[in-house]
Enzyme design. Structure first.
Site, PDB file in Angstrom:
ATOM      1  N   ARG A 221       0.851  -1.191   0.000  1.00  0.00           N
ATOM      2  CA  ARG A 221       0.000   0.000   0.000  1.00  0.00           C
ATOM      3  C   ARG A 221       0.883   1.236   0.000  1.00  0.00           C
ATOM      4  O   ARG A 221       1.668   1.432   0.940  1.00  0.00           O
ATOM      5  CB  ARG A 221      -0.883   0.023   1.256  1.00  0.00           C
ATOM      6  CG  ARG A 221      -1.687  -1.261   1.491  1.00  0.00           C
ATOM      7  CD  ARG A 221      -2.999  -1.211   0.771  1.00  0.00           C
ATOM      8  NE  ARG A 221      -3.664  -2.499   0.742  1.00  0.00           N
ATOM      9  CZ  ARG A 221      -4.848  -2.745   1.315  1.00  0.00           C
ATOM     10  NH1 ARG A 221      -5.468  -1.796   1.984  1.00  0.00           N
ATOM     11  NH2 ARG A 221      -5.412  -3.922   1.182  1.00  0.00           N
ATOM     12  N   GLU A 223       0.626   4.126   0.982  1.00  0.00           N
ATOM     13  CA  GLU A 223       0.052   5.148   1.861  1.00  0.00           C
ATOM     14  C   GLU A 223       1.159   6.146   2.184  1.00  0.00           C
ATOM     15  O   GLU A 223       2.222   5.749   2.616  1.00  0.00           O
ATOM     16  CB  GLU A 223      -0.413   4.543   3.188  1.00  0.00           C
ATOM     17  CG  GLU A 223      -0.991   3.161   3.090  1.00  0.00           C
ATOM     18  CD  GLU A 223      -2.434   3.121   3.549  1.00  0.00           C
ATOM     19  OE1 GLU A 223      -2.955   4.185   3.913  1.00  0.00           O
ATOM     20  OE2 GLU A 223      -3.024   2.041   3.507  1.00  0.00           O
ATOM     21  N   ARG A 229      -0.324   2.579  12.854  1.00  0.00           N
ATOM     22  CA  ARG A 229      -1.023   1.355  12.442  1.00  0.00           C
ATOM     23  C   ARG A 229      -0.968   1.084  10.938  1.00  0.00           C
ATOM     24  O   ARG A 229      -1.630   0.178  10.448  1.00  0.00           O
ATOM     25  CB  ARG A 229      -2.456   1.383  12.952  1.00  0.00           C
ATOM     26  CG  ARG A 229      -3.222   2.605  12.548  1.00  0.00           C
ATOM     27  CD  ARG A 229      -4.635   2.579  13.113  1.00  0.00           C
ATOM     28  NE  ARG A 229      -5.452   3.456  12.318  1.00  0.00           N
ATOM     29  CZ  ARG A 229      -5.422   4.777  12.384  1.00  0.00           C
ATOM     30  NH1 ARG A 229      -4.611   5.384  13.258  1.00  0.00           N
ATOM     31  NH2 ARG A 229      -6.175   5.505  11.603  1.00  0.00           N
ATOM     32  N   HIS A 230      -0.186   1.874  10.203  1.00  0.00           N
ATOM     33  CA  HIS A 230      -0.045   1.641   8.763  1.00  0.00           C
ATOM     34  C   HIS A 230       1.383   1.284   8.388  1.00  0.00           C
ATOM     35  O   HIS A 230       2.329   1.888   8.879  1.00  0.00           O
ATOM     36  CB  HIS A 230      -0.446   2.893   7.969  1.00  0.00           C
ATOM     37  CG  HIS A 230      -1.907   3.151   7.973  1.00  0.00           C
ATOM     38  ND1 HIS A 230      -2.492   3.969   8.905  1.00  0.00           N
ATOM     39  CD2 HIS A 230      -2.893   2.703   7.169  1.00  0.00           C
ATOM     40  CE1 HIS A 230      -3.803   4.007   8.667  1.00  0.00           C
ATOM     41  NE2 HIS A 230      -4.075   3.243   7.625  1.00  0.00           N
ATOM     42  N   GLU A 362      -8.910  -1.147  13.411  1.00  0.00           N
ATOM     43  CA  GLU A 362      -9.537  -2.044  12.427  1.00  0.00           C
ATOM     44  C   GLU A 362      -8.607  -3.226  12.185  1.00  0.00           C
ATOM     45  O   GLU A 362      -7.466  -3.057  11.795  1.00  0.00           O
ATOM     46  CB  GLU A 362      -9.771  -1.274  11.119  1.00  0.00           C
ATOM     47  CG  GLU A 362     -10.374  -2.151  10.028  1.00  0.00           C
ATOM     48  CD  GLU A 362     -10.189  -1.550   8.632  1.00  0.00           C
ATOM     49  OE1 GLU A 362     -10.451  -0.340   8.461  1.00  0.00           O
ATOM     50  OE2 GLU A 362      -9.763  -2.294   7.739  1.00  0.00           O
ATOM     51  N   SER A 365     -11.470  -6.399   7.184  1.00  0.00           N
ATOM     52  CA  SER A 365     -12.716  -5.978   6.542  1.00  0.00           C
ATOM     53  C   SER A 365     -13.090  -7.040   5.525  1.00  0.00           C
ATOM     54  O   SER A 365     -12.236  -7.781   5.017  1.00  0.00           O
ATOM     55  CB  SER A 365     -12.604  -4.591   5.921  1.00  0.00           C
ATOM     56  OG  SER A 365     -11.644  -4.589   4.925  1.00  0.00           O
ATOM     57  N   ARG A 413      -1.494  -6.192  12.362  1.00  0.00           N
ATOM     58  CA  ARG A 413      -2.432  -5.516  13.270  1.00  0.00           C
ATOM     59  C   ARG A 413      -3.005  -6.472  14.302  1.00  0.00           C
ATOM     60  O   ARG A 413      -3.221  -6.093  15.454  1.00  0.00           O
ATOM     61  CB  ARG A 413      -3.571  -4.887  12.473  1.00  0.00           C
ATOM     62  CG  ARG A 413      -3.124  -3.637  11.757  1.00  0.00           C
ATOM     63  CD  ARG A 413      -4.312  -2.773  11.464  1.00  0.00           C
ATOM     64  NE  ARG A 413      -3.926  -1.672  10.604  1.00  0.00           N
ATOM     65  CZ  ARG A 413      -4.787  -0.880  10.010  1.00  0.00           C
ATOM     66  NH1 ARG A 413      -6.087  -1.062  10.189  1.00  0.00           N
ATOM     67  NH2 ARG A 413      -4.367   0.103   9.251  1.00  0.00           N
TER      68      ARG A 413
HETATM   69  P1  AMO Z   1      -8.556  -3.665   3.546  1.00  0.00           P
HETATM   70  O1  AMO Z   1      -7.982  -2.682   2.609  1.00  0.00           O
HETATM   71  O2  AMO Z   1      -9.461  -3.153   4.623  1.00  0.00           O
HETATM   72  O3  AMO Z   1      -9.429  -4.749   2.777  1.00  0.00           O
HETATM   73  O4  AMO Z   1      -7.398  -4.497   4.211  1.00  0.00           O
HETATM   74  C1  AMO Z   1      -7.666  -5.595   5.052  1.00  0.00           C
HETATM   75  C2  AMO Z   1      -6.883  -5.500   6.353  1.00  0.00           C
HETATM   76  O5  AMO Z   1      -5.483  -5.450   6.079  1.00  0.00           O
HETATM   77  C3  AMO Z   1      -4.837  -4.629   7.011  1.00  0.00           C
HETATM   78  N1  AMO Z   1      -4.189  -3.501   6.337  1.00  0.00           N
HETATM   79  C4  AMO Z   1      -3.045  -2.919   6.731  1.00  0.00           C
HETATM   80  N2  AMO Z   1      -2.223  -3.177   7.737  1.00  0.00           N
HETATM   81  C5  AMO Z   1      -1.135  -2.402   7.887  1.00  0.00           C
HETATM   82  N3  AMO Z   1      -0.828  -1.375   7.067  1.00  0.00           N
HETATM   83  C6  AMO Z   1      -1.629  -1.072   6.025  1.00  0.00           C
HETATM   84  N4  AMO Z   1      -1.301  -0.062   5.217  1.00  0.00           N
HETATM   85  C7  AMO Z   1      -2.794  -1.854   5.824  1.00  0.00           C
HETATM   86  N5  AMO Z   1      -3.795  -1.844   4.904  1.00  0.00           N
HETATM   87  C8  AMO Z   1      -4.623  -2.846   5.243  1.00  0.00           C
HETATM   88  C9  AMO Z   1      -5.904  -4.103   7.965  1.00  0.00           C
HETATM   89  C10 AMO Z   1      -7.149  -4.235   7.140  1.00  0.00           C
HETATM   90  O6  AMO Z   1      -8.312  -4.369   7.933  1.00  0.00           O
HETATM   91  N6  AMO Z   1      -9.707  -6.837  -0.166  1.00  0.00           N
HETATM   92  C11 AMO Z   1     -10.123  -6.350   1.147  1.00  0.00           C
HETATM   93  C12 AMO Z   1     -10.430  -7.486   2.080  1.00  0.00           C
HETATM   94  C13 AMO Z   1     -11.632  -8.308   1.671  1.00  0.00           C
HETATM   95  O7  AMO Z   1     -12.701  -7.711   1.466  1.00  0.00           O
HETATM   96  O8  AMO Z   1     -11.499  -9.535   1.578  1.00  0.00           O
HETATM   97  C14 AMO Z   1      -9.020  -5.475   1.709  1.00  0.00           C
HETATM   98  O9  AMO Z   1      -7.889  -5.511   1.312  1.00  0.00           O
HETATM   99  O10 AMO Z   1      -5.939  -4.940   9.096  1.00  0.00           O
END
Ligand code: AMO
Length: 439
Positions: A221, A223, A229-230, A362, A365, A413
């Site tokens: 990602r 970001e 938490r990211h 979170e 999801s 997480r």
């Molecule tokens: P989402 O984007 O919410 O959903 O990602 C799912 C989970 O992955 C973790 N996560 C991260 N952890 C750390 N750093 C990040 N930048 C980061 N981005 C995401 C979180 C998050 O809840 N395709 C959907 C899932 C699905 O619907 O099956 C998805 O990727 O814990």
């Protein structure tokens, strides 16, 4: 180093394996020198291996040669010790080793970039820069011993539930998740990207008849923000399951989380102790609140939010004060969830979606997915995406795609929340963030 024959004469042990039955016997230990205390007539050293610490006690009269060697060994050097085990109530662990052989296998430089004995506290950045040393700290190593258990539990649980482990490509041609940016890479004469999620592939796999799949793998990602938490590279635990809806996969998810906690409590007592964490296994079922209810609760707590917004950090903090530790927020506005989320037939502005929360964090999801070809194409267009770029994905929906649902759970997480770590970087051996590309 001494030969293998030499080793076979004396049994090699980890520090944690030394017990009453070894009293008076010779043992062989390998490890790092944690600390040396020189009292003149006697030298105490602490030997550390992956299972803990043990005291090496060398009185002058035992051997002037050995005491000289131990006295001058630098901290964090790798050593080999053969010695006699003696019960000593004052020593950590209740035993000490009276050495007969002491060999420095690999000498450490001085000064150390990081104090492994933690007499001098270090900032997280300094610790991450010298991560190989940081990981020598029992407390830090315990985090990753527990991470190992967590992943093992996930794998066992999902396998027992009939899920098949898969690996999908991480080099891809399109985005999957709206909201975050992609990392572009050059792929011969084309542009490609690092995958944000196995989303499209796990859905395509539903058209194969495998029915239940899971993947534990990296997601990327781009970001830009720097938060606790990211990460820019995270590990995601993903499942996809046919012939079920969002409620069906939420039940799998809550039982999985419960199982991970139970296994850690059962198998990792020692490591929890090293970290100083007491765990309670969360009770099932987890509370479910709808997005609408959550919005009302947040408003009642005096935080601002309008229907259709995502929850801000203060809003989630407010919400977490009103609910159990683990809870689902279900039935989100369709507008703020990705194109693949299934809207309710009778109320299409709401979708069959959920987030799993731990307090205000979170964890996961998921959703029931759109499995109807025409609806999927329409939803892609509505999100401003070009269905042609998704040909490999949408074509799988034309030739017999069962209804399905799934979720993505952030492994880093999950560990962060289990161990109550303040920063997600603590849960990752070599984290990647906006500024960190090494080690
Ligand atoms: P989402 O984007 O919410 O959903 O990602 C799912 C989970 O992955 C973790 N996560 C991260 N952890 C750390 N750093 C990040 N930048 C980061 N981005 C995401 C979180 C998050 O809840 N395709 C959907 C899932 C699905 O619907 O099956 C998805 O990727 O814990």
């Amino acid at each position: 180093m001494k030969s293998a024959e030499m080793e076979s004469e004396v049994k090699r042990k980890y520090t944690s394996e030394i017990g009453e039955e070894d009293s008076g016997k010779q043992v062989l230990l390998y490890g790092w020198i944690h600390e040396v205390r020189d009292l003149g007539g006697v030298v105490f050293a602490l030997l550390r291996d992956r299972e803990g610490l043990i005291q090496i006690t060398c009185p002058k009269k035992r051997s002037p040669e050995l005491i000289k060697k131990i006295r001058k060994v630098r901290r964090e050097s790798v050593v080999r010790i053969v010695g006699e085990v003696k019960a000593e109530p004052k020593a950590p662990g209740g035993f000490e080793i009276l050495p007969n052989e002491f060999e420095v296998i690999s000498e450490a430089d001085a000064p150390l970039p990081l104090d492994v004995a933690e007499k001098v506290p270090a900032e997280l950045d300094t610790r991450l820069d010298a991560r190989f040393l940081d990981l020598r700290k029992p407390r830090v190593q315990a985090i990753f011993r527990i991470r190992h258990q967590m992943i093992q539990s996930v794998r066992s649980f999902l396998s027992e539930e009939g899920f098949i482990e898969v690996h999908t490509p991480k080099i891809v041609s399109t985005a999957t998740e709206g909201g975050t940016e992609l990392f572009p890479i050059s792929y011969f004469e084309r542009e490609a990207f690092l995958n944000q999620s196995p989303q499209l592939y796990k859905q395509v796999l539903m058209a194969t008849g495998l029915e239940k799949v899971f993947e534990i793998g990296p997601i990327f990602r781009a970001e830009e923000h720097n938060t606790v938490r990211h990460l820019n590279e995270a590990i995601s635990i993903d499942i996809e399951q046919s012939f079920t809806d969002h409620e069906g996969v939420m039940r799998v998810l809550e039982r999985l989380v419960n199982r991970v906690y139970a296994d850690i409590v059962k198998n990792c007592e020692r490591y929890l102790d090293w970290i100083g964490v007491e765990l309670e296994v969360p009770k099932l079922p987890f509370q479910r609140i709808t997005y609408d209810e959550a919005v009302e609760m947040v408003k009642k707590k005096g935080e601002e939010i309008t229907w259709g917004d995502d929850f801000s950090t203060p809003a989630l903090k407010a919400l977490s004060e009103e609910v159990n530790e683990h809870y689902f927020i279900v039935d989100w506005p369709t507008e703020i969830k990705p194109f693949y989320a299934m809207p309710y037939e009778n109320e299409p502005e709401i979708s069959k979606t959920f987030d799993l929360m731990a307090g205000s964090l979170e964890l996961a999801s998921g959703a029931q997915r759109v499995h109807i070809y025409d609806l999927l194409v329409r939803k892609l267009r509505e999100k401003g995406l070009n269905p042609d770029s998704f040909e490999f994905y949408i074509s799988a929906f034309r030739y017999g795609m069962p209804p399905h649902a799934g979720w993505g759970l952030g492994a880093d997480r999950l560990l962060m929340s289990i161990l109550n770590l303040k920063n997600i970087r603590e849960a990752v051996i070599f984290p990647r963030d906006r500024t960190r590309l090494t080690p």
